[in-house]
Structure formats: C-alpha cells, structure tokens
Design a protein around this motif. Structure first.
Motif, PDB file in Angstrom:
ATOM      1  N   ARG A   1       0.842  -1.198   0.000  1.00 47.67           N
ATOM      2  CA  ARG A   1       0.000   0.000   0.000  1.00 47.67           C
ATOM      3  C   ARG A   1       0.871   1.239   0.000  1.00 47.67           C
ATOM      4  NH1 ARG A   1      -4.685  -0.105   4.400  1.00 47.67           N
ATOM      5  NH2 ARG A   1      -5.921  -1.846   3.630  1.00 47.67           N
ATOM      6  N   ALA A   2       0.451   2.229  -0.707  1.00 50.40           N
ATOM      7  CA  ALA A   2       1.190   3.486  -0.756  1.00 50.40           C
ATOM      8  C   ALA A   2       1.328   4.091   0.639  1.00 50.40           C
ATOM      9  CB  ALA A   2       0.504   4.470  -1.690  1.00 50.40           C
ATOM     10  N   SER A   3       0.263   4.005   1.424  1.00 53.27           N
ATOM     11  CA  SER A   3       0.298   4.633   2.749  1.00 53.27           C
ATOM     12  C   SER A   3       1.288   3.942   3.682  1.00 53.27           C
ATOM     13  CB  SER A   3      -1.101   4.617   3.390  1.00 53.27           C
ATOM     14  OG  SER A   3      -1.517   3.284   3.594  1.00 53.27           O
ATOM     15  N   GLY A   4       1.641   2.721   3.354  1.00 58.16           N
ATOM     16  CA  GLY A   4       2.604   2.005   4.183  1.00 58.16           C
ATOM     17  C   GLY A   4       4.042   2.222   3.728  1.00 58.16           C
ATOM     18  N   HIS A   5       4.225   3.060   2.729  1.00 59.20           N
ATOM     19  CA  HIS A   5       5.570   3.268   2.181  1.00 59.20           C
ATOM     20  C   HIS A   5       5.913   4.749   2.034  1.00 59.20           C
ATOM     21  CE1 HIS A   5       4.520  -0.856   1.263  1.00 59.20           C
ATOM     22  NE2 HIS A   5       5.804  -1.118   1.189  1.00 59.20           N
ATOM     23  N   ILE A   6       5.446   5.524   3.018  1.00 58.37           N
ATOM     24  CA  ILE A   6       5.730   6.969   3.004  1.00 58.37           C
ATOM     25  C   ILE A   6       7.226   7.204   3.191  1.00 58.37           C
ATOM     26  CG2 ILE A   6       5.262   9.187   4.092  1.00 58.37           C
ATOM     27  CD1 ILE A   6       2.842   8.027   2.642  1.00 58.37           C
ATOM     28  N   ILE A   7       7.839   6.423   4.067  1.00 58.89           N
ATOM     29  CA  ILE A   7       9.269   6.605   4.332  1.00 58.89           C
ATOM     30  C   ILE A   7      10.084   6.362   3.064  1.00 58.89           C
ATOM     31  CG2 ILE A   7      11.252   5.581   5.556  1.00 58.89           C
ATOM     32  CD1 ILE A   7       9.246   5.131   7.913  1.00 58.89           C
ATOM     33  N   GLU A   8       9.739   5.304   2.355  1.00 58.30           N
ATOM     34  CA  GLU A   8      10.450   4.992   1.109  1.00 58.30           C
ATOM     35  C   GLU A   8      10.240   6.094   0.070  1.00 58.30           C
ATOM     36  OE1 GLU A   8       8.685   2.940   2.865  1.00 58.30           O
ATOM     37  OE2 GLU A   8       9.804   1.063   3.140  1.00 58.30           O
ATOM     38  N   GLN A   9       9.046   6.665   0.069  1.00 50.61           N
ATOM     39  CA  GLN A   9       8.762   7.706  -0.919  1.00 50.61           C
ATOM     40  C   GLN A   9       9.525   8.990  -0.579  1.00 50.61           C
ATOM     41  OE1 GLN A   9       4.505   7.575  -2.520  1.00 50.61           O
ATOM     42  NE2 GLN A   9       4.337   6.295  -0.698  1.00 50.61           N
ATOM     43  N   ILE A  10       9.606   9.299   0.709  1.00 50.59           N
ATOM     44  CA  ILE A  10      10.388  10.469   1.122  1.00 50.59           C
ATOM     45  C   ILE A  10      11.852  10.278   0.730  1.00 50.59           C
ATOM     46  CG2 ILE A  10      11.306  11.675   3.158  1.00 50.59           C
ATOM     47  CD1 ILE A  10       8.492  11.283   4.433  1.00 50.59           C
ATOM     48  N   GLU A  11      12.333   9.049   0.924  1.00 52.47           N
ATOM     49  CA  GLU A  11      13.705   8.741   0.555  1.00 52.47           C
ATOM     50  C   GLU A  11      13.923   8.928  -0.953  1.00 52.47           C
ATOM     51  OE1 GLU A  11      16.217   8.422   2.379  1.00 52.47           O
ATOM     52  OE2 GLU A  11      17.585   7.932   0.726  1.00 52.47           O
ATOM     53  N   GLU A  12      12.924   8.536  -1.700  1.00 57.50           N
ATOM     54  CA  GLU A  12      12.992   8.674  -3.161  1.00 57.50           C
ATOM     55  C   GLU A  12      13.049  10.155  -3.561  1.00 57.50           C
ATOM     56  OE1 GLU A  12      13.537   6.099  -6.262  1.00 57.50           O
ATOM     57  OE2 GLU A  12      12.968   5.474  -4.244  1.00 57.50           O
ATOM     58  N   VAL A  13      12.257  10.971  -2.893  1.00 59.76           N
ATOM     59  CA  VAL A  13      12.261  12.419  -3.161  1.00 59.76           C
ATOM     60  C   VAL A  13      13.648  12.963  -2.865  1.00 59.76           C
ATOM     61  CG1 VAL A  13      11.322  14.667  -2.507  1.00 59.76           C
ATOM     62  CG2 VAL A  13       9.802  12.673  -2.620  1.00 59.76           C
ATOM     63  N   ARG A  14      14.193  12.529  -1.744  1.00 65.94           N
ATOM     64  CA  ARG A  14      15.509  13.024  -1.352  1.00 65.94           C
ATOM     65  C   ARG A  14      16.577  12.676  -2.404  1.00 65.94           C
ATOM     66  NH1 ARG A  14      16.357  13.437   4.274  1.00 65.94           N
ATOM     67  NH2 ARG A  14      15.252  11.486   4.577  1.00 65.94           N
ATOM     68  N   LYS A  15      16.485  11.450  -2.904  1.00 62.81           N
ATOM     69  CA  LYS A  15      17.462  11.040  -3.914  1.00 62.81           C
ATOM     70  C   LYS A  15      17.347  11.879  -5.188  1.00 62.81           C
ATOM     71  CE  LYS A  15      17.903   6.372  -4.403  1.00 62.81           C
ATOM     72  NZ  LYS A  15      17.336   5.001  -4.340  1.00 62.81           N
ATOM     73  N   ILE A  16      16.128  12.173  -5.554  1.00 61.90           N
ATOM     74  CA  ILE A  16      15.930  12.955  -6.790  1.00 61.90           C
ATOM     75  C   ILE A  16      16.374  14.405  -6.579  1.00 61.90           C
ATOM     76  CG2 ILE A  16      14.223  13.749  -8.479  1.00 61.90           C
ATOM     77  CD1 ILE A  16      12.624  11.151  -7.838  1.00 61.90           C
ATOM     78  N   LEU A  17      16.127  14.922  -5.377  1.00 63.52           N
ATOM     79  CA  LEU A  17      16.619  16.273  -5.051  1.00 63.52           C
ATOM     80  C   LEU A  17      18.151  16.301  -5.130  1.00 63.52           C
ATOM     81  CD1 LEU A  17      14.369  17.405  -2.063  1.00 63.52           C
ATOM     82  CD2 LEU A  17      14.719  18.693  -4.179  1.00 63.52           C
ATOM     83  N   ASN A  18      18.774  15.275  -4.551  1.00 61.04           N
ATOM     84  CA  ASN A  18      20.237  15.201  -4.544  1.00 61.04           C
ATOM     85  C   ASN A  18      20.821  15.125  -5.950  1.00 61.04           C
ATOM     86  OD1 ASN A  18      20.322  15.354  -1.801  1.00 61.04           O
ATOM     87  ND2 ASN A  18      20.561  13.134  -1.473  1.00 61.04           N
ATOM     88  N   SER A  19      20.114  14.432  -6.817  1.00 58.72           N
ATOM     89  CA  SER A  19      20.636  14.310  -8.180  1.00 58.72           C
ATOM     90  C   SER A  19      20.368  15.571  -9.003  1.00 58.72           C
ATOM     91  CB  SER A  19      20.030  13.086  -8.869  1.00 58.72           C
ATOM     92  OG  SER A  19      18.663  13.300  -9.105  1.00 58.72           O
ATOM     93  N   GLY A  20      19.616  16.482  -8.430  1.00 63.80           N
ATOM     94  CA  GLY A  20      19.424  17.777  -9.091  1.00 63.80           C
ATOM     95  C   GLY A  20      18.247  17.858 -10.043  1.00 63.80           C
ATOM     96  N   TYR A  21      17.405  16.825 -10.058  1.00 60.10           N
ATOM     97  CA  TYR A  21      16.276  16.852 -10.993  1.00 60.10           C
ATOM     98  C   TYR A  21      14.962  17.239 -10.318  1.00 60.10           C
ATOM     99  CZ  TYR A  21      19.299  14.828 -14.505  1.00 60.10           C
ATOM    100  OH  TYR A  21      20.310  14.616 -15.404  1.00 60.10           O
ATOM    101  N   ALA A  22      15.067  17.828  -9.127  1.00 61.41           N
ATOM    102  CA  ALA A  22      13.854  18.270  -8.456  1.00 61.41           C
ATOM    103  C   ALA A  22      14.161  19.549  -7.704  1.00 61.41           C
ATOM    104  CB  ALA A  22      13.354  17.196  -7.501  1.00 61.41           C
ATOM    105  N   TYR A  23      13.144  20.301  -7.387  1.00 66.33           N
ATOM    106  CA  TYR A  23      13.338  21.536  -6.635  1.00 66.33           C
ATOM    107  C   TYR A  23      12.206  21.699  -5.636  1.00 66.33           C
ATOM    108  CZ  TYR A  23       9.918  23.061 -10.121  1.00 66.33           C
ATOM    109  OH  TYR A  23       8.812  23.144 -10.909  1.00 66.33           O
ATOM    110  N   GLU A  24      12.529  22.376  -4.545  1.00 63.42           N
ATOM    111  CA  GLU A  24      11.521  22.615  -3.522  1.00 63.42           C
ATOM    112  C   GLU A  24      10.897  23.981  -3.762  1.00 63.42           C
ATOM    113  OE1 GLU A  24      12.977  22.439   0.478  1.00 63.42           O
ATOM    114  OE2 GLU A  24      11.075  23.156   1.299  1.00 63.42           O
ATOM    115  N   SER A  25       9.606  24.049  -3.547  1.00 57.79           N
ATOM    116  CA  SER A  25       8.915  25.312  -3.758  1.00 57.79           C
ATOM    117  C   SER A  25       7.772  25.402  -2.769  1.00 57.79           C
ATOM    118  CB  SER A  25       8.400  25.362  -5.204  1.00 57.79           C
ATOM    119  OG  SER A  25       7.722  26.567  -5.445  1.00 57.79           O
TER     120      SER A  25
END
Length: 491
Positions: free
Chosen positions: A126-150
RNA sequence: GGUUCCUUGGCCGAGUGGCUAGGCAGCGGUCUGCAAAACCGCGUACGGCGGUUCGAAUCCGCCAGGAACCUCCA
C-alpha cells in the motif's frame, strides 16, 4: 520447460523475445487500483491480463515475484487546487475516516478478484505504508538535481531532465510538443513549468491525510509510489512493468524519469499495457460515469445489463480478446461468451471418461504445440482458445465414439486441458449457488429420473415429459443420452 | 489543436503480402418417442477511393467515421 516467449514492449513498439535479468526468475510490477470506489469492469482487464501472464510464466517454470500495489493516498482531484485527494474527498462525502474508505474498497476489490479467480500477487503493498520509502525517493531525486523545492512542495524538473534524457520515450511524445501543448492551469505558480509534476505536496490545513517530511507536512505525489515500491521489492532494475494503456502518459513516463533521476539507470526492461474496455465505443471509467461495477454484473442490477453474468463469463469474455485490443461491452457478446465457456468447460470435465481405442485418429501433440505457440506469442489467448475449441470437437466426437483416441492420447489431452483451462487461463466450473442439501437433492432427482425411465420404458410419454418439463421449470436440465439420462443444474 | 491508434461476415473477435481462425446466432442433416445436448455440412467478410505488387484485409497515400492520451483514471 522454459520455452521462449515473445512479449510486446511498449518502449520499443514491437514484440521482443523475453529474456529475464536473472535466468529463470521474473520480477513484475503492475499498477493496482485507487481504492475510492467499487471495483468495476475496467479494473478486471489489467487484473486478468497480468494474472494470465503471472500464471503462464509460472507454468513455464519461472519463479515470479509479482507486485501489485494498492493506491490509498495521493491522486489529487483534477479540478481541486486545494490539494484534496480522491480518497479524502470521498471520505468527507461519506463522513468516514479516509482509511475506512480505503478498507471498504480494498475489501471490495479483493472480493472481486477472488470471484474472477485472479490469483493474489506475491506482494500487494500500500502506498500509505511506504511513506518513508517515498520520502527517501524524493531526497534522492533532489540530490541528483532533478527536483526543486517550492513553498514546502517538491517538484520534478521535467525540462532539465529532458535535456539529457528522453522524456516521452514510452508514450512517443516530444518534449517540444509537450511544452507547447500543455494546458496551463491556474494556481500553478509553484512550478517552474507546467510539465513538472509533484513529488511531494504540502498539505492544506483541511487536508486530512498527511505525513511529516523534511519539506512540509504533506503527502507524496501521484507517480512516486510505484517507483518507491517497485524499487523496494524488485530492485533498481526489474523485468516487467504493466498497467492500463491510459497510464502510459503521464504516469509511466514519470516513473521512468523518477527512477532514472534517483538511481541513474532505466528500471524497467519490458513495459506492457492492456487496452481499455469500452461501452458503446467509449472507455469505461468511474470518472466518465459509465462504469458497471463487478457486483452489478453478478446481480444483473444495472439498466444496461440484460441479465446477471457470472465472473467466469467475464473472465472468459476478456480472454477471448487480445489484451492489447479494445474490447467492447455488449449483452450479446457476454451471452456468446457464456455459452462458449459452458461448452468448453463441459468438454473439459468429460475427458477422463472418454472411451479409448487401440489407435488414435487425432494428433494431440500438434494441438498442444499450437496452444503453447499461441500463448507464447505475446499472450495470444484468443488463438489459444480457438485451438482449445478444436480440442473440444475431438473430445465430443470421441465421447460419441465417432473419433478414436488411445489411452495415451486421452491422458495427454487431459493434461493439456488441465494445464490451460484451469491453471493458465484460470477458468473454473461454476459452483451452483444453493448447494446446502446437495446429497439429498441429488438422490431425490435421481429417483425422479428412475421413475421417468420406467415411464419411458412403458412409452408413457405424458409422465416422462411431465417430469422433465416440471424439473426444467424448477431449474434442471434433463438430457436423454444413448445410455440413460443425465441432469444438471441450470445456471 | 497536438500525439498515437482503430475501422474484419448478423454479433463478438483473431489474423499483417498468397494456404482466407475461433466463439455466439442462423440454415440443412444425423441421432432421439419428442426435445435438449452432441456430431456433420453450409456463410469467401475485411470503411471509401487511388497506388505499389504476379498477387493486399495485410504495404503506401488521401478521404470518412471512431477512440485513447495531452487533466485523476485500469
């Protein structure tokens, strides 16, 4: 028996020989339902398509890990800029906790899958059971420079990604066209471009489903869950990703971009997409308001349904069309499927009782090769079924002793039908509804049959027909054969 | 408007250059006291117009009609 199979890869737009990453093992991920409404006919298509693939791969000897998610967070309502998602909105309407809505429709979905004889996947996250993994995924994409916070939300930078990657590779779109054709929705100032999609979304005060994150209290973006969960359970690269054709863009395109941005490699080797179920030529969908729920099919309780249809009829109806073709719903087509299925199942059930001969006038091996070849050619179940109907002719003809078949051939035929009908196509005999006092009932009907046979022996046609007609009115089929009579419940 | 795709006999639905699936419905026959079931036989269809080819439902072009995606969707 790891025979070679071909599957159509949306990525390359052609059939390819399937070669798994690890010999003998297959990792596959399929987009599951968003549980905010009853399971409908449209949901049955991918479920059955990939159930067929799952079953066939296992039959061929592959060890398969099949992951199919339940989407229970996210998915913003299209016309709502306040960041409300479908589940939260449905909960508000029903005055339920969002997770109650999720539970109700998850149960409903599971029930429908069971009725359709769809096997449970290996893992159903379930998506709701994998919030931590999704946050980690966001962090990785931010680190690689393909995402921005707004403003507390995080967006994927599509234009930057497209400079060095092919955004549109799966759906056949060109980034320039996308830029010039993207509809500009109001209130999207947070994004650098209309093409950018949310990885993390800051929750508005009234938004109930929310989780803490480094950026804001909020919830993960539309496309992220599949990337996070497929990576977690299947690794950074895996064999097959499936889903409905309508998900190709933007959902699967976004998944490709996310995985590449996060891990630096293409995650999926084979993309497979099932086509849509249509109603009067138009896609059937909840948001289009023309979806018929699977429950309604079972009861016949819908203005468009001329009668109730069993789940097996629906399954067979779908298997009689290729998964990449649209399939148009109609009562006539369903009724044809119902009758065809009945003939197929009856023949299957009587193989073991066929009278045998010294020699065979049929070629079971050829039949077998044809059926396997059809299924191995991008899951061509309609062709496989057409060949199985050739088998039905052999069976019925042998039962009438018009065709000779050896014991060996009969066993081969039985093995073939057992494998394809039950194991691979996942069809099963209908269980008659009210089976409480089956034993006593059987004895009573058998007694009536005996009386009727005596009447027939005395050429007392009036009594004989009376028994048959009255039993028929109650719901029995009476058939006079060469040696005695047989009866069965009518559906 | 852009991108992609589809149009097959009464219905559903395979098939991608010659061998012209299959199911359902229909018609004729066999069997049966009758009926049902089963079996046998029967339908040369590929939206329209051009083109390529010895040969096209299948390739190319144009036209007509329809769909999906471009916005949540299976």
């Amino acid at each position: 028996m790891l025979q070679e199979i071909q599957i159509y890869n949306t990525l390359t737009r052609k059939k390819e020989v399937f070669v798994p990453i690890v010999p003998g093992k297959v990792g596959m991920y399929v987009c599951g339902p968003t549980v905010y409404g009853p399971a409908h006919l449209g949901h049955a298509r991918p479920a059955i398509t990939f159930d067929l693939l799952f079953r066939f791969l296992k039959h061929l000897g592959y060890k398969v890990r099949y992951v199919r998610n339940i989407t229970d967070v996210g998915h913003l309502v299209a016309d709502a800029d306040e960041g409300e998602d479908k589940i939260a909105r449905q909960a508000k309407l029903n005055e339920l906790e969002p997770m109650e809505v999720v539970q109700i429709y998850t149960n409903d979905f599971h029930h429908a899958m069971q009725m359709l004889n769809v096997e449970s996947p290996s893992i159903e996250p379930r998506a709701s059971g994998h919030i931590i993994e999704q946050i980690e995924e966001v962090r990785k994409i931010l680190n690689s420079g393909y995402a921005y916070e707004s403003n507390g939300s995080v967006y994927f930078d599509v234009e930057k990604y497209a400079k060095t990657n092919d955004y549109g590779i799966l759906s056949g779109r060109k980034i320039e066209d996308l830029i010039s054709n993207t509809r500009t929705l109001d209130g999207q100032d947070e994004k650098h471009s209309g093409l950018d999609f949310a990885l993390w979304k800051k929750a508005q005060p009234e938004h109930i489903m929310r989780w803490p994150s480094p950026w804001s209290d909020g919830f993960p973006g539309w496309h992220l869950e599949c990337t996070a969960m497929s990576t977690k359970y299947l690794g950074q690269t895996f064999d097959i990703h499936g889903g409905g054709m309508d998900l190709t863009f933007p959902h699967h395109e976004a998944e490709i971009a996310q995985a590449k941005a996060a891990n630096g490699k293409d995650a999926v080797h084979y993309w497979m997409h099932n086509n849509m179920i249509t109603l009067n030529g138009q896609k059937m969908g909840k948001s289009l308001g023309n979806a018929i729920s699977l429950e309604q099919f079972a009861t016949g309780d819908h203005p468009l349904l001329a009668q109730a249809y069993s789940p097996m009829t629906i399954r067979f109806f779908m298997l009689q069309a290729h998964y990449r073709s649209t399939l148009d719903f109609s009562n006539e087509a369903l009724q044809a499927a119902e009758k065809g299925l009945d003939r197929l199942m009856k023949a299957t059930e009587k193989i073991s009782q066929l009278p045998i001969s010294e020699s065979s006038s049929v070629n079971i091996n050829e039949l077998k090769n044809n059926v396997y070849a059809a299924m191995s050619d991008d899951l061509n179940s309609p062709i496989a079924i057409a060949y199985l109907f050739d088998g039905v002719k052999i069976i019925n003809s042998a039962a009438d002793e018009k065709t000779a078949i050896t014991a060996t051939d009969r066993d081969e035929l039985k093995a073939l039908f057992d494998a394809f009908i039950y194991e691979i196509l996942g069809l099963k005999a209908e269980t008659s509804g009210e089976s409480g006092n089956n034993k006593v009932l059987t004895e009573v009907v058998d007694l009536l049959m005996k009386i009727r046979l005596e009447a027939k022996a005395n050429k007392d046609w009036a009594t004989s027909d009376k028994i048959r007609n009255e039993l028929a009115a109650i719901g029995f089929d009476i058939k006079d054969g060469k040696d005695g009579v047989s009866w069965e419940f009518k559906k």
